[in-house]
Write an enzyme that holds these catalytic residues in place. Structure first.
Site, PDB file in Angstrom:
ATOM      1  N   ASN A 155     -10.006  -1.310  10.755  1.00 12.49           N
ATOM      2  CA  ASN A 155     -10.899  -2.468  10.868  1.00 12.49           C
ATOM      3  C   ASN A 155     -10.617  -3.363  12.065  1.00 12.49           C
ATOM      4  OD1 ASN A 155      -8.516  -3.219   9.637  1.00 12.49           O
ATOM      5  ND2 ASN A 155      -9.483  -4.691   8.256  1.00 12.49           N
ATOM      6  N   GLU A 252       1.207  -4.017   4.968  1.00 17.67           N
ATOM      7  CA  GLU A 252       0.042  -4.921   4.945  1.00 17.67           C
ATOM      8  C   GLU A 252      -1.079  -4.148   4.276  1.00 17.67           C
ATOM      9  OE1 GLU A 252      -0.226  -7.966   5.626  1.00 17.67           O
ATOM     10  OE2 GLU A 252       1.616  -8.365   6.725  1.00 17.67           O
ATOM     11  N   CYS A 286      -9.168  -7.138   5.064  1.00 20.71           N
ATOM     12  CA  CYS A 286      -8.262  -6.997   3.924  1.00 20.71           C
ATOM     13  C   CYS A 286      -8.152  -8.265   3.098  1.00 20.71           C
ATOM     14  CB  CYS A 286      -6.888  -6.607   4.431  1.00 20.71           C
ATOM     15  SG  CYS A 286      -6.304  -7.713   5.722  1.00 20.71           S
ATOM     16  N   GLU A 464       3.578 -10.560   8.675  1.00 21.71           N
ATOM     17  CA  GLU A 464       3.270 -10.465  10.097  1.00 21.71           C
ATOM     18  C   GLU A 464       3.022 -11.871  10.620  1.00 21.71           C
ATOM     19  OE1 GLU A 464       0.172  -7.317  10.324  1.00 21.71           O
ATOM     20  OE2 GLU A 464       1.845  -6.058  10.976  1.00 21.71           O
TER      21      GLU A 464
HETATM   22  P1  NAD Z   1      -5.755   4.025   4.857  1.00 21.41           P
HETATM   23  O1  NAD Z   1      -4.696   3.639   3.894  1.00 21.41           O
HETATM   24  O2  NAD Z   1      -6.679   5.112   4.499  1.00 21.41           O
HETATM   25  O3  NAD Z   1      -5.095   4.470   6.250  1.00 21.41           O
HETATM   26  C1  NAD Z   1      -4.258   3.607   6.976  1.00 21.41           C
HETATM   27  C2  NAD Z   1      -3.456   4.414   7.966  1.00 21.41           C
HETATM   28  O4  NAD Z   1      -2.486   5.205   7.274  1.00 21.41           O
HETATM   29  C3  NAD Z   1      -4.259   5.385   8.823  1.00 21.41           C
HETATM   30  O5  NAD Z   1      -3.782   5.303  10.149  1.00 21.41           O
HETATM   31  C4  NAD Z   1      -3.945   6.737   8.203  1.00 21.41           C
HETATM   32  O6  NAD Z   1      -4.048   7.811   9.104  1.00 21.41           O
HETATM   33  C5  NAD Z   1      -2.508   6.537   7.780  1.00 21.41           C
HETATM   34  N1  NAD Z   1      -2.014   7.425   6.725  1.00 21.41           N
HETATM   35  C6  NAD Z   1      -2.727   8.026   5.740  1.00 21.41           C
HETATM   36  N2  NAD Z   1      -1.903   8.742   4.946  1.00 21.41           N
HETATM   37  C7  NAD Z   1      -0.651   8.585   5.438  1.00 21.41           C
HETATM   38  C8  NAD Z   1       0.642   9.060   5.044  1.00 21.41           C
HETATM   39  N3  NAD Z   1       0.812   9.842   3.973  1.00 21.41           N
HETATM   40  N4  NAD Z   1       1.727   8.683   5.774  1.00 21.41           N
HETATM   41  C9  NAD Z   1       1.578   7.858   6.836  1.00 21.41           C
HETATM   42  N5  NAD Z   1       0.378   7.401   7.256  1.00 21.41           N
HETATM   43  C10 NAD Z   1      -0.719   7.739   6.563  1.00 21.41           C
HETATM   44  O7  NAD Z   1      -6.520   2.667   5.182  1.00 21.41           O
HETATM   45  P2  NAD Z   1      -7.881   2.475   6.010  1.00 21.41           P
HETATM   46  O8  NAD Z   1      -8.979   3.040   5.188  1.00 21.41           O
HETATM   47  O9  NAD Z   1      -7.685   2.918   7.410  1.00 21.41           O
HETATM   48  O10 NAD Z   1      -7.996   0.883   6.046  1.00 21.41           O
HETATM   49  C11 NAD Z   1      -8.517   0.127   5.014  1.00 21.41           C
HETATM   50  C12 NAD Z   1      -7.410  -0.433   4.150  1.00 21.41           C
HETATM   51  O11 NAD Z   1      -6.488  -1.183   4.931  1.00 21.41           O
HETATM   52  C13 NAD Z   1      -7.935  -1.409   3.117  1.00 21.41           C
HETATM   53  O12 NAD Z   1      -7.282  -1.206   1.892  1.00 21.41           O
HETATM   54  C14 NAD Z   1      -7.549  -2.763   3.692  1.00 21.41           C
HETATM   55  O13 NAD Z   1      -7.434  -3.793   2.751  1.00 21.41           O
HETATM   56  C15 NAD Z   1      -6.260  -2.461   4.360  1.00 21.41           C
HETATM   57  N6  NAD Z   1      -5.944  -3.453   5.384  1.00 21.41           N
HETATM   58  C16 NAD Z   1      -4.927  -4.337   5.180  1.00 21.41           C
HETATM   59  C17 NAD Z   1      -4.642  -5.314   6.124  1.00 21.41           C
HETATM   60  C18 NAD Z   1      -3.542  -6.319   5.915  1.00 21.41           C
HETATM   61  O14 NAD Z   1      -3.101  -6.907   6.883  1.00 21.41           O
HETATM   62  N7  NAD Z   1      -3.079  -6.542   4.706  1.00 21.41           N
HETATM   63  C19 NAD Z   1      -5.401  -5.372   7.294  1.00 21.41           C
HETATM   64  C20 NAD Z   1      -6.425  -4.451   7.481  1.00 21.41           C
HETATM   65  C21 NAD Z   1      -6.691  -3.488   6.518  1.00 21.41           C
END
Ligand code: NAD
Length: 490
Positions: A155, A252, A286, A464
């Site tokens: 995002n 996060e 998020c 962060e």
């Molecule tokens: P996601 O969990 O599908 O993927 C996040 C990242 O993790 C990607 O780069 C992905 O390739 C990687 N990944 C996937 N499986 C992995 C593994 N087994 N080991 C290591 N890396 C792995 O999330 P998304 O769909 O890209 O993003 C949306 C999510 O992120 C939502 O839940 C949102 O709330 C959260 N988010 C949180 C924050 C925060 O600061 N708290 C900010 C932005 C988004």
């Protein structure tokens, strides 16, 4: 947008230069507004991962030997360069994510620059302390962890690359950043700019890849820390994998945050907060306040004005600076959002506005979804419990303060919370009761670099931004210094 091509020089940026290995699985980068493929990259092969880790190990040694002032100067120079190039970087962010230029011009590269400037300023102040023992003394050194891995969500690709990189680098670490496979482009620009600003080769590397690349980095022997921005299910996997090697983590993760609108709230401000906290970035934030609790005495007025303002949102071509809302990031995300709209209807929530995909002229293959509001939502409905990560707001009614606080806290998540009230004592009393890491009173979703950001409960571990982030990218060495002979009884 002049042309819809955004092919980078190569997929990865390692040891100060672009690197390609076409043996890696193909990553197609799709412009969400049109569905067009704008770049094709390759996921990192094991040899690319090894190359990145050895570059980081070597680069970190050089970087950590530089003074904090020197390190800070590089980060601040990079911040200035990002600001100078904001227009082009924002256009790239828009291509990568589909977010409108109206947003990316003010919220992405600029926020990344803020982080680099802030942590650049702090770099020279990262010190230990002197502890006097009346002759003998102890001093502490605040030392880097070593090689840190950053794994990003889709995002905020530029912001996440900087929010993780800036504190890590300020503390003298090297970083290997793996962007989301959905938005792989922007982090490469961050790496390029950092090196143009004088960063030694190997200190900030970008490797592309799917989850398996993130997993390989998380379990690599030479990696000391993993910082993930992503969903809770991914967080569980990454934290468990990091635990096997006793690695530091920052998580996060997601949320289902509450916004509470009390009976004395300024209703226009409360609606403004709810709109920002649900529809900015097409709802893909998020910390969004997707459970909006409105006091029953103000519900009718709230819904009426909210509906009018929601229906007035300009949706369309993200490149047009008058556009206020673009598509969601992918076809999969659009389908997920539409599934939740169907679930909300089936559960008996009242659809107040939106609820459809949108056909934008000239962008018929884009992933547009109307900003959607459900009223009469109850706590047990799935749309009130699960993170949708799209433009879907749930409005719930309440009467008593104690009751709404308990309901707001009744979730596995704890990223954020917001309240709207003019009652000063109630504001602070309620905020103290809410189990969330990032809270707002009479506004929503502002995240300046000076303020700690992160979640309670399943929403995360660590923080962060702000000085707090330094704690998560450094470790303390304690050194006892004797001032006399060794007092030994043997
Ligand atoms: P996601 O969990 O599908 O993927 C996040 C990242 O993790 C990607 O780069 C992905 O390739 C990687 N990944 C996937 N499986 C992995 C593994 N087994 N080991 C290591 N890396 C792995 O999330 P998304 O769909 O890209 O993003 C949306 C999510 O992120 C939502 O839940 C949102 O709330 C959260 N988010 C949180 C924050 C925060 O600061 N708290 C900010 C932005 C988004």
């Amino acid at each position: 947008m002049t042309k819809l091509k955004a092919q980078p020089t190569a997929s990865h940026f390692i040891n100060g230069e672009f690197v390609e290995d076409k043996n890696g699985a193909v990553i197609e980068c799709i412009y969400p507004a049109t569905g067009e493929i704008i770049a094709q990259l390759h996921s990192a092969t094991p040899s690319i991962i090894e190359k990145a880790v050895s570059a980081a190990v070597a680069g970190q040694k050089i970087w950590a030997r530089m003074s904090g002032t020197e390190r800070g100067r590089v980060l601040r120079r990079a911040a200035d360069m990002i600001r100078d190039r904001n227009q082009a970087l924002s256009a790239l962010e828009t291509l990568d994510t589909g977010k409108p230029m109206q947003e990316t011009l003010v919220a992405d590269a600029t926020s990344g620059a803020d982080a680099l400037e802030y942590f650049g300023g702090l770099a020279a102040t990262i010190n230990g302390e002197h502890i006097d023992l009346g002759g003998d003394f102890v001093y502490t050194r605040r030392e880097p962890l070593g090689v840190c891995v950053g794994i990003g969500a889709w995002n905020y690709p530029t912001q996440i690359a900087c929010w993780k990189g800036a504190p890590a680098l300020a503390c003298g670490n090297a970083m290997i950043f793996k962007p989301s496979e959905t938005t792989p482009l922007c982090a490469l620009e961050v790496a390029k700019i950092l090196h143009e600003a004088g960063l030694p080769a190997g200190v900030y590397n970008v490797v592309q890849g799917y989850g398996d690349v993130g997993a390989a980095l998380t379990t690599h022997d030479d990696v000391d820390k993993v910082s993930l921005t992503g969903s809770v299910p991914t967080g569980k996997k990454v934290m468990a994998a990091a635990a096997a090697g006793i690695r530091h983590v920052t998580m996060e993760l997601g949320g289902k945050s509450p916004i509470i609108v009390f009976e004395d709230a300024d209703i226009d401000d409360a609606i403004g907060g709810a709109l920002l906290g649900n529809f900015y970035s097409s709802g893909q934030v998020c910390s969004n306040g997707t459970r909006v609790f409105v006091h029953s005495s103000r519900m009718a007025e709230f819904l009426e004005k909210l509906t009018a303002r929601t229906q007035a949102i300009t949706i369309g071509d993200p490149a047009n600076e008058a556009t206020q809302m673009g598509p969601v990031v992918s076809a999969a995300q659009r389908d997920k959002v539409m599934d939740y709209v169907a679930i909300g209807k089936a559960e008996g929530a009242r659809l107040v506005t939106g609820g459809n995909t949108l056909r934008i002229e000239g962008m018929e293959n884009g992933f547009f979804v109307e900003p959607t509001v459900f009223a009469d939502v109850t706590d047990t409905m799935r749309i009130a419990k699960e993170e949708i990560f799209g433009p879907v707001m749930s409005v719930l009614s309440f009467d008593e303060e104690d009751d709404v606080v308990a309901r707001a806290n009744d979730t596995e998540f704890g990223l954020s919370a917001g309240i709207f009230t003019k009652d000063l004592t109630r504001a602070h009393r309620v905020i103290a009761e809410l189990k969330a890491g990032s809270c707002w009173i009479n506004t929503y979703n502002l995240a300046p670099v000076e303020a700690p950001f992160g979640g309670y409960k399943r929403s995360g571990v660590g923080r962060e931004n702000s000085r707090a982030a330094l704690e998560y990218y450094s470790q303390i060495k304690s050194v006892y210094v004797a001032s006399g002979p060794v007092d030994c009884p043997y």
